[in-house]
Design a protein around this motif. Structure first.
Motif, PDB file in Angstrom:
ATOM      1  N   VAL A  64     -31.760  54.097  21.923  1.00  8.64           N
ATOM      2  CA  VAL A  64     -32.361  55.240  21.095  1.00  8.64           C
ATOM      3  C   VAL A  64     -32.136  55.095  19.759  1.00  8.64           C
ATOM      4  O   VAL A  64     -31.115  54.450  19.205  1.00  8.64           O
ATOM      5  CB  VAL A  64     -32.334  56.559  21.981  1.00  8.64           C
ATOM      6  CG1 VAL A  64     -33.086  56.644  23.249  1.00  8.64           C
ATOM      7  CG2 VAL A  64     -30.869  56.791  21.801  1.00  8.64           C
ATOM      8  N   GLY A  65     -32.563  56.161  18.803  1.00 13.13           N
ATOM      9  CA  GLY A  65     -32.119  55.971  17.682  1.00 13.13           C
ATOM     10  C   GLY A  65     -30.917  56.311  17.117  1.00 13.13           C
ATOM     11  O   GLY A  65     -30.639  55.824  16.207  1.00 13.13           O
ATOM     12  N   CYS A 160     -28.405  40.945  13.491  1.00 13.99           N
ATOM     13  CA  CYS A 160     -27.378  41.650  12.626  1.00 13.99           C
ATOM     14  C   CYS A 160     -28.040  42.535  11.475  1.00 13.99           C
ATOM     15  O   CYS A 160     -29.300  42.211  11.081  1.00 13.99           O
ATOM     16  CB  CYS A 160     -26.738  40.855  11.697  1.00 13.99           C
ATOM     17  SG  CYS A 160     -25.788  39.668  12.769  1.00 13.99           S
ATOM     18  N   ARG A 161     -27.477  43.723  10.982  1.00 11.25           N
ATOM     19  CA  ARG A 161     -28.356  44.568  10.055  1.00 11.25           C
ATOM     20  C   ARG A 161     -28.597  43.803   8.741  1.00 11.25           C
ATOM     21  O   ARG A 161     -29.739  44.034   8.233  1.00 11.25           O
ATOM     22  CB  ARG A 161     -27.298  45.872   9.739  1.00 11.25           C
ATOM     23  CG  ARG A 161     -27.977  46.804   9.009  1.00 11.25           C
ATOM     24  CD  ARG A 161     -26.873  48.125   8.686  1.00 11.25           C
ATOM     25  NE  ARG A 161     -26.647  48.788   9.902  1.00 11.25           N
ATOM     26  CZ  ARG A 161     -27.275  49.502  10.337  1.00 11.25           C
ATOM     27  NH1 ARG A 161     -28.342  49.669   9.893  1.00 11.25           N
ATOM     28  NH2 ARG A 161     -26.912  50.063  11.260  1.00 11.25           N
ATOM     29  N   ASP A 162     -27.362  43.083   8.158  1.00  9.01           N
ATOM     30  CA  ASP A 162     -27.941  42.282   6.911  1.00  9.01           C
ATOM     31  C   ASP A 162     -29.199  41.441   7.253  1.00  9.01           C
ATOM     32  O   ASP A 162     -30.060  41.252   6.240  1.00  9.01           O
ATOM     33  CB  ASP A 162     -26.929  41.540   6.428  1.00  9.01           C
ATOM     34  CG  ASP A 162     -25.716  42.694   5.841  1.00  9.01           C
ATOM     35  OD1 ASP A 162     -25.991  43.833   5.412  1.00  9.01           O
ATOM     36  OD2 ASP A 162     -24.442  42.167   5.554  1.00  9.01           O
ATOM     37  N   CYS A 163     -29.261  40.660   8.264  1.00  6.66           N
ATOM     38  CA  CYS A 163     -29.986  39.726   8.519  1.00  6.66           C
ATOM     39  C   CYS A 163     -31.630  40.308   8.450  1.00  6.66           C
ATOM     40  O   CYS A 163     -32.388  39.795   8.158  1.00  6.66           O
ATOM     41  CB  CYS A 163     -29.796  38.979   9.644  1.00  6.66           C
ATOM     42  SG  CYS A 163     -28.212  38.000   9.908  1.00  6.66           S
ATOM     43  N   LEU A 164     -31.657  41.495   9.386  1.00  5.48           N
ATOM     44  CA  LEU A 164     -32.905  42.162   9.454  1.00  5.48           C
ATOM     45  C   LEU A 164     -33.411  42.656   8.434  1.00  5.48           C
ATOM     46  O   LEU A 164     -34.484  42.880   8.037  1.00  5.48           O
ATOM     47  CB  LEU A 164     -32.817  43.344  10.645  1.00  5.48           C
ATOM     48  CG  LEU A 164     -33.800  44.273  10.829  1.00  5.48           C
ATOM     49  CD1 LEU A 164     -35.086  43.273  11.383  1.00  5.48           C
ATOM     50  CD2 LEU A 164     -33.530  45.368  11.824  1.00  5.48           C
ATOM     51  N   LYS A 188     -32.077  51.961  11.074  1.00  5.16           N
ATOM     52  CA  LYS A 188     -31.861  52.228  12.421  1.00  5.16           C
ATOM     53  C   LYS A 188     -30.000  52.256  12.588  1.00  5.16           C
ATOM     54  O   LYS A 188     -29.504  51.469  11.609  1.00  5.16           O
ATOM     55  CB  LYS A 188     -32.107  50.861  13.313  1.00  5.16           C
ATOM     56  CG  LYS A 188     -33.586  51.180  13.657  1.00  5.16           C
ATOM     57  CD  LYS A 188     -33.738  51.678  15.034  1.00  5.16           C
ATOM     58  CE  LYS A 188     -35.475  51.712  15.339  1.00  5.16           C
ATOM     59  NZ  LYS A 188     -35.692  52.416  16.523  1.00  5.16           N
ATOM     60  N   ARG A 189     -29.456  52.847  13.507  1.00  3.39           N
ATOM     61  CA  ARG A 189     -28.223  53.048  13.680  1.00  3.39           C
ATOM     62  C   ARG A 189     -27.828  51.925  14.438  1.00  3.39           C
ATOM     63  O   ARG A 189     -28.441  51.226  15.154  1.00  3.39           O
ATOM     64  CB  ARG A 189     -27.655  54.268  14.241  1.00  3.39           C
ATOM     65  CG  ARG A 189     -28.051  55.368  13.392  1.00  3.39           C
ATOM     66  CD  ARG A 189     -27.267  56.977  14.057  1.00  3.39           C
ATOM     67  NE  ARG A 189     -27.743  57.960  12.880  1.00  3.39           N
ATOM     68  CZ  ARG A 189     -27.376  59.169  13.273  1.00  3.39           C
ATOM     69  NH1 ARG A 189     -26.655  59.532  14.378  1.00  3.39           N
ATOM     70  NH2 ARG A 189     -27.688  60.121  12.478  1.00  3.39           N
ATOM     71  N   THR A 190     -26.378  51.432  14.319  1.00  3.04           N
ATOM     72  CA  THR A 190     -25.888  50.393  15.150  1.00  3.04           C
ATOM     73  C   THR A 190     -25.963  50.658  16.499  1.00  3.04           C
ATOM     74  O   THR A 190     -25.614  51.594  17.035  1.00  3.04           O
ATOM     75  CB  THR A 190     -24.197  50.339  14.627  1.00  3.04           C
ATOM     76  OG1 THR A 190     -24.193  50.282  13.299  1.00  3.04           O
ATOM     77  CG2 THR A 190     -23.541  49.030  15.306  1.00  3.04           C
TER      78      THR A 190
END
Length: 462
Positions: A64-65, A160-164, A188-190
């Motif tokens: 979830v979020g 990965c956050r940076d990749c997305l 989105k949170r981790t």
């Protein structure tokens, strides 16, 4: 028959709702006890793959979020509207079907199907998972490295956050299944379960990945090249609001905001060399990120530069630069320069006062009010700030603006501004007498283009 008071009736209704909820919860727990999944297998990190709601091994896991992961069935049947782990509200998410977290589902299946004799709790932690979960299972498909700050999209895929974020800069679709994504996927949170899994199950790979990322950021920060935002001319001490939309500049902006200096170079475009040989370094004072990833920056010019060489980094331009400043004023010229400064400043004030209120309000909204004269203006690296504030509202071509940025002579800069103010004064008087016409649509101050050529022909030398 005695009639119950309103307070008694309300209390009974509340107690009734509580009893019904308790009964429903007991029924749900009894149903979950019959599930074949049972309790998760333990390792040094605890019940990593257990559902926070039912405590059993995750079944059809959804994230979830807030970043927590639950069984999809538990999430549907739970009567609350907040995460049981962090109390974050996910009411909005419950209105939409949740997609199974593909990576977590894969990990759960491998962990569940591991032979029982491999779960010897007396063995070292690493030998209890190498037979089922490997580093490849926790690898980002975009960078081919283990997850770093993993984020799960609405379609259930994790990156990965940076990749997305780099992918979302170009298009709002999942890079794996091309499912349409929403602007909310930017924020989105981790995914906490996967973040814990990487740190616990493959600590060596995680440390190596972290070192690579930190090394890349250190190299960017230590590089002699500065990132260049090719857009317009900026000036020392003058505000320069920016609206960042282009993908390469979204990346530049993020890296700038992550740096300690929060600075980047600004230069106008040049058809022959991509950007001009002179520009101004800007410092970010404030940044507002919009829902779709675009950014509104509040910046101010801090230092002029000359380009020594040009380069490129991940799609945006870079440059090696030499910072420039005004030459020191000889003592014998101070009196003459003071008189010239006073004369030009008086003309500039008259021009500003002659502007229509709505025009002046628009100018001040963009770059602020006209700065006051500094006490030691002649000794400043860029001279008095009011001269730079005036330049962007004068009808000067971008080429002449670059010439003014490049000059290190305050006297020459004041003379160039004085000449333009004189041309504007003559043309405004002519317009009042209706002896000339000015039809150029871009002249927001009502000044004809005549006379600009004379100013530009009088090139400013360093």
């Amino acid at each position: 028959m005695m009639r119950r008071s309103d307070s008694t009736t309300t209390e009974l209704k509340c107690n009734g709702r509580s009893l019904r909820r308790s009964s429903e919860k007991i029924k749900r727990l009894k149903r979950r006890e019959k599930r074949p999944y049972g309790r998760p297998k333990l390792f040094s990190g605890g019940d990593l793959f257990s559902c926070p709601l039912c405590g059993n091994l995750l079944k059809h896991p959804v994230t979830v979020g807030c970043g927590h992961t639950f069984c999809s069935g538990c999430l549907r049947s739970d009567c609350g509207i907040r995460c049981s782990k962090c109390s974050t509200s996910f009411l909005g998410n419950k209105q939409k079907p949740h997609c199974v977290n593909v990576v977590v589902q894969h990990l759960v299946e491998k962990w569940r199907d591991k032979p029982d004799d491999d779960n010897d709790t007396g063995a070292p932690p690493k030998t209890r998972w190498t037979t089922c979960i490997t580093p490849d299972d926790l690898e980002c498909i975009l960078c081919s490295l283990c997850f770093l700050d993993p984020v799960t999209t609405s379609c259930g895929h994790t990156f990965c956050r940076d990749c997305l974020t780099r992918v979302l800069d170009h298009r709002l679709t999942c890079p794996l299944c091309t499912h349409p994504l929403e602007v909310g996927d930017y924020f989105k949170r981790t995914t906490l379960l996967l973040d814990d899994a990487v740190r616990i199950l493959i600590p060596e790979e995680f440390d190596d990945r972290l070192k690579v990322t930190l090394s890349e950021r250190f190299e960017l920060a230590a590089s002699p090249d500065v990132p260049v935002f090719v857009c317009t001319n900026a000036f020392p001490g003058v505000a320069c609001p920016l609206y960042v939309n282009e993908p390469r500049y979204r990346l530049l902006t993020r890296r700038c905001l992550q740096s300690s200096s929060k600075r980047f170079a600004m230069a106008s475009g040049d058809p022959n060399n991509k950007f001009t040989d002179y520009g101004t370094v800007l410092e970010v004072k404030d940044a507002v990120t919009l829902a779709d990833g675009r950014t509104i920056l509040t910046t101010v010019g801090v230092q002029r530069f000359k380009v020594l060489s040009r380069g490129e980094q991940d799609g945006y331009d870079t440059a090696k630069v030499d910072y420039i400043r005004d030459a020191q004023v000889p003592p014998e010229k101070v009196a003459h320069l003071t008189g010239l400064h006073q004369k030009v400043h008086s003309k500039a004030v008259k021009l500003i006062r002659s502007l229509k209120p709505n025009v002046l309000a628009e100018v001040e909204q963009l770059i602020g009010e006209m700065p006051k004269i500094e006490k030691h203006w002649a000794a400043l690296p860029d001279g008095p700030c009011w001269t730079w504030w005036l330049i962007p509202i004068l009808p000067l071509s971008p080429q002449l603006q670059v010439g003014l940025i490049s000059t290190t002579s305050l006297e020459k800069r004041l003379r160039a501004i004085d000449k333009m103010l004189e041309h504007m004064k003559i043309k405004m008087k002519a317009l009042q007498r209706d002896t000339v016409t000015c039809s150029h649509p871009d002249d927001s101050l009502g000044i004809c283009r005549e006379g600009r050529a004379d100013i530009e022909a009088d090139s400013v030398e360093n």
